[in-house]
Design a protein around this motif. Structure first.
Motif, PDB file in Angstrom:
ATOM      1  N   LYS A 278       0.837  -1.203   0.000  1.00  0.00           N
ATOM      2  CA  LYS A 278       0.000   0.000   0.000  1.00  0.00           C
ATOM      3  C   LYS A 278       0.870   1.250   0.000  1.00  0.00           C
ATOM      4  O   LYS A 278       0.588   2.225  -0.708  1.00  0.00           O
ATOM      5  CB  LYS A 278      -0.914   0.002   1.223  1.00  0.00           C
ATOM      6  CG  LYS A 278      -1.980  -1.083   1.201  1.00  0.00           C
ATOM      7  CD  LYS A 278      -2.820  -1.044   2.469  1.00  0.00           C
ATOM      8  CE  LYS A 278      -3.864  -2.162   2.467  1.00  0.00           C
ATOM      9  NZ  LYS A 278      -4.647  -2.177   3.729  1.00  0.00           N
ATOM     10  N   ALA A 279       1.943   1.210   0.798  1.00  0.00           N
ATOM     11  CA  ALA A 279       2.857   2.360   0.855  1.00  0.00           C
ATOM     12  C   ALA A 279       3.535   2.600  -0.484  1.00  0.00           C
ATOM     13  O   ALA A 279       3.805   3.745  -0.860  1.00  0.00           O
ATOM     14  CB  ALA A 279       3.900   2.137   1.952  1.00  0.00           C
ATOM     15  N   LEU A 280       3.817   1.520  -1.203  1.00  0.00           N
ATOM     16  CA  LEU A 280       4.447   1.651  -2.518  1.00  0.00           C
ATOM     17  C   LEU A 280       3.599   2.506  -3.445  1.00  0.00           C
ATOM     18  O   LEU A 280       4.082   3.489  -4.028  1.00  0.00           O
ATOM     19  CB  LEU A 280       4.653   0.277  -3.157  1.00  0.00           C
ATOM     20  CG  LEU A 280       5.845  -0.568  -2.743  1.00  0.00           C
ATOM     21  CD1 LEU A 280       5.864  -1.851  -3.548  1.00  0.00           C
ATOM     22  CD2 LEU A 280       7.141   0.181  -2.928  1.00  0.00           C
ATOM     23  N   PHE A 281       2.355   2.134  -3.589  1.00  0.00           N
ATOM     24  CA  PHE A 281       1.502   2.790  -4.568  1.00  0.00           C
ATOM     25  C   PHE A 281       0.965   4.135  -4.086  1.00  0.00           C
ATOM     26  O   PHE A 281       0.265   4.827  -4.823  1.00  0.00           O
ATOM     27  CB  PHE A 281       0.357   1.854  -4.966  1.00  0.00           C
ATOM     28  CG  PHE A 281       0.830   0.647  -5.714  1.00  0.00           C
ATOM     29  CD1 PHE A 281       1.118   0.727  -7.068  1.00  0.00           C
ATOM     30  CD2 PHE A 281       1.034  -0.562  -5.068  1.00  0.00           C
ATOM     31  CE1 PHE A 281       1.581  -0.383  -7.776  1.00  0.00           C
ATOM     32  CE2 PHE A 281       1.489  -1.675  -5.762  1.00  0.00           C
ATOM     33  CZ  PHE A 281       1.766  -1.578  -7.114  1.00  0.00           C
ATOM     34  N   GLU A 282       1.315   4.498  -2.858  1.00  0.00           N
ATOM     35  CA  GLU A 282       1.017   5.837  -2.361  1.00  0.00           C
ATOM     36  C   GLU A 282       2.253   6.728  -2.379  1.00  0.00           C
ATOM     37  O   GLU A 282       2.181   7.903  -2.023  1.00  0.00           O
ATOM     38  CB  GLU A 282       0.461   5.756  -0.935  1.00  0.00           C
ATOM     39  CG  GLU A 282      -0.907   5.083  -0.846  1.00  0.00           C
ATOM     40  CD  GLU A 282      -1.353   4.863   0.579  1.00  0.00           C
ATOM     41  OE1 GLU A 282      -0.551   5.171   1.500  1.00  0.00           O
ATOM     42  OE2 GLU A 282      -2.480   4.373   0.793  1.00  0.00           O
ATOM     43  N   ASN A 283       3.379   6.162  -2.816  1.00  0.00           N
ATOM     44  CA  ASN A 283       4.655   6.887  -2.830  1.00  0.00           C
ATOM     45  C   ASN A 283       4.916   7.444  -4.229  1.00  0.00           C
ATOM     46  O   ASN A 283       5.005   6.698  -5.207  1.00  0.00           O
ATOM     47  CB  ASN A 283       5.790   5.935  -2.420  1.00  0.00           C
ATOM     48  CG  ASN A 283       7.094   6.668  -2.181  1.00  0.00           C
ATOM     49  OD1 ASN A 283       7.368   7.701  -2.790  1.00  0.00           O
ATOM     50  ND2 ASN A 283       7.907   6.136  -1.287  1.00  0.00           N
TER      51      ASN A 283
ATOM     52  N   PHE B 148       8.112   6.050  -5.981  1.00  0.00           N
ATOM     53  CA  PHE B 148       7.935   4.721  -6.575  1.00  0.00           C
ATOM     54  C   PHE B 148       7.179   4.812  -7.894  1.00  0.00           C
ATOM     55  O   PHE B 148       7.574   4.193  -8.887  1.00  0.00           O
ATOM     56  CB  PHE B 148       7.183   3.807  -5.609  1.00  0.00           C
ATOM     57  CG  PHE B 148       6.775   2.494  -6.222  1.00  0.00           C
ATOM     58  CD1 PHE B 148       7.702   1.488  -6.403  1.00  0.00           C
ATOM     59  CD2 PHE B 148       5.465   2.282  -6.622  1.00  0.00           C
ATOM     60  CE1 PHE B 148       7.331   0.279  -6.987  1.00  0.00           C
ATOM     61  CE2 PHE B 148       5.092   1.084  -7.198  1.00  0.00           C
ATOM     62  CZ  PHE B 148       6.022   0.075  -7.378  1.00  0.00           C
ATOM     63  N   LEU B 149       6.098   5.578  -7.918  1.00  0.00           N
ATOM     64  CA  LEU B 149       5.323   5.723  -9.149  1.00  0.00           C
ATOM     65  C   LEU B 149       6.160   6.371 -10.247  1.00  0.00           C
ATOM     66  O   LEU B 149       6.066   5.986 -11.423  1.00  0.00           O
ATOM     67  CB  LEU B 149       4.061   6.551  -8.879  1.00  0.00           C
ATOM     68  CG  LEU B 149       3.070   5.927  -7.893  1.00  0.00           C
ATOM     69  CD1 LEU B 149       1.903   6.882  -7.633  1.00  0.00           C
ATOM     70  CD2 LEU B 149       2.548   4.591  -8.417  1.00  0.00           C
ATOM     71  N   LYS B 150       7.008   7.325  -9.867  1.00  0.00           N
ATOM     72  CA  LYS B 150       7.899   7.963 -10.841  1.00  0.00           C
ATOM     73  C   LYS B 150       8.919   6.960 -11.368  1.00  0.00           C
ATOM     74  O   LYS B 150       9.230   6.946 -12.574  1.00  0.00           O
ATOM     75  CB  LYS B 150       8.609   9.149 -10.185  1.00  0.00           C
ATOM     76  CG  LYS B 150       9.578   9.899 -11.092  1.00  0.00           C
ATOM     77  CD  LYS B 150       8.873  10.657 -12.176  1.00  0.00           C
ATOM     78  CE  LYS B 150       9.826  11.513 -12.970  1.00  0.00           C
ATOM     79  NZ  LYS B 150       9.170  12.195 -14.100  1.00  0.00           N
TER      80      LYS B 150
END
Length: 301
Positions: free
Chosen positions: A67-72, A75-77
């Motif tokens: 969850k933290a990944l896809f809110e970061n 990471f998305l960049k």
């Protein structure tokens, strides 16, 4: 008969154990250095752990890391940068094929050109990055000096510019990878039977027809191999980023592997970094499976 069967089974058992003993060093090495770390990565992706404190600090957090990944945003960049970086694979293959055809058909001293184009691939990535760092120097670099001499008043600052940094790294990656793809394509070109070209000439086929209907189908297994290995290679880019940009400026060149490295060994977020590794594994697996299924329609063996 029973005695013979017992004798054969004893010999077979002895041969089996002998084979196990021969391969055991490799099996032990693969198990300790590959399989166990993979399993540990999957397990730690569901945990929060600072390895400096020790194993007692492991705390299971379930899917919180993902969850933290896809809110970061970083990471998305990094995912977006990796997807853009995939463009280096078809571009490298296209340039490599053109060079391979020219060397195979129209160039003397083929061995010299093979070595010349292959040298960047076997050279140290650190040395390559340093050389290109000088070439891309915004003020005194040869590239910008040439652009200034051509009348371009404000040439790009390349790796120092967030808008051009990823493009600059892609140029270096293509330049360094062309040699390997070219050698593989040359081997594929030389394996095509000359009788096919002679038959095409007798039928009055043009150069484009021979390229489209003979060369490309014959090279499809080579193209498939380079496509798969190239895609996997783009997801492992680390050394160029580490030497040239360290993910900057403003995360414009941050890739998944670099983000993983920073999370694990700079910020000491082992669980979060393991989640990145799992996502990276899933990305590569999905792309490889799609290519493997799709190759049945365009690869000719």
């Amino acid at each position: 008969m029973k005695a013979k069967k017992k004798g054969k089974s004893a010999i077979q058992m002895r041969e089996s154990w002998t084979g196990v003993l021969f391969v055991s060093p490799m099996l032990i090495g693969v198990s300790i250095l590959t399989l166990l770390p993979i399993l540990a990565t999957f397990m730690l992706s569901f945990a929060d752990w600072n390895f400096i404190v020790g194993f007692k600090s492991i705390k299971w957090v379930g899917l919180d890391n993902f969850k933290a990944l896809f809110e970061n945003d970083v990471f998305l960049k990094s995912v977006m940068n990796n997807l853009l970086f995939l463009l280096t694979v078809p571009l490298t293959m296209m340039f490599a094929l053109i060079i391979a055809i020219v060397i195979d058909k129209h160039v003397y001293a083929k061995s010299y050109f093979k070595v010349a184009f292959f040298m960047p691939y076997i050279s140290s990535i650190v040395a390559i990055a340093v050389v290109w760092q000088v070439l891309f120097n915004p003020t005194e670099g040869p590239i910008n000096q040439v652009l200034l001499s051509l009348g371009i008043k404000n040439p790009p600052t390349w790796i120092a510019d967030p808008d051009f940094a990823l493009f600059s790294v892609m140029i270096i990656q293509i330049w360094a990878s062309i040699g390997f793809s070219m050698i593989i394509y040359l081997a594929g070109l030389q394996s095509i039977p000359k009788e096919l070209y002679e038959a095409a000439d007798m039928d009055g086929a043009r150069a484009w027809d021979k390229f489209k209907h003979i060369m490309l189908p014959a090279l499809s297994p080579t193209t498939f191999f380079l496509l798969i290995t190239g895609i996997i290679g783009t997801f492992k880019v680390f050394d160029l980023i580490a030497v040239l940009t360290k993910g900057g400026p403003i995360n414009s060149t941050t890739m998944l592997v670099w983000h993983l490295y920073e999370s694990a060994f700079v910020n000491l977020k082992i669980g979060y970094a393991s989640a990145i590794a799992v996502v990276l594994f899933v990305f590569v697996l999905i792309i490889t499976l799609v290519q493997w299924v799709g190759q049945k329609k365009w690869v000719n063996y």
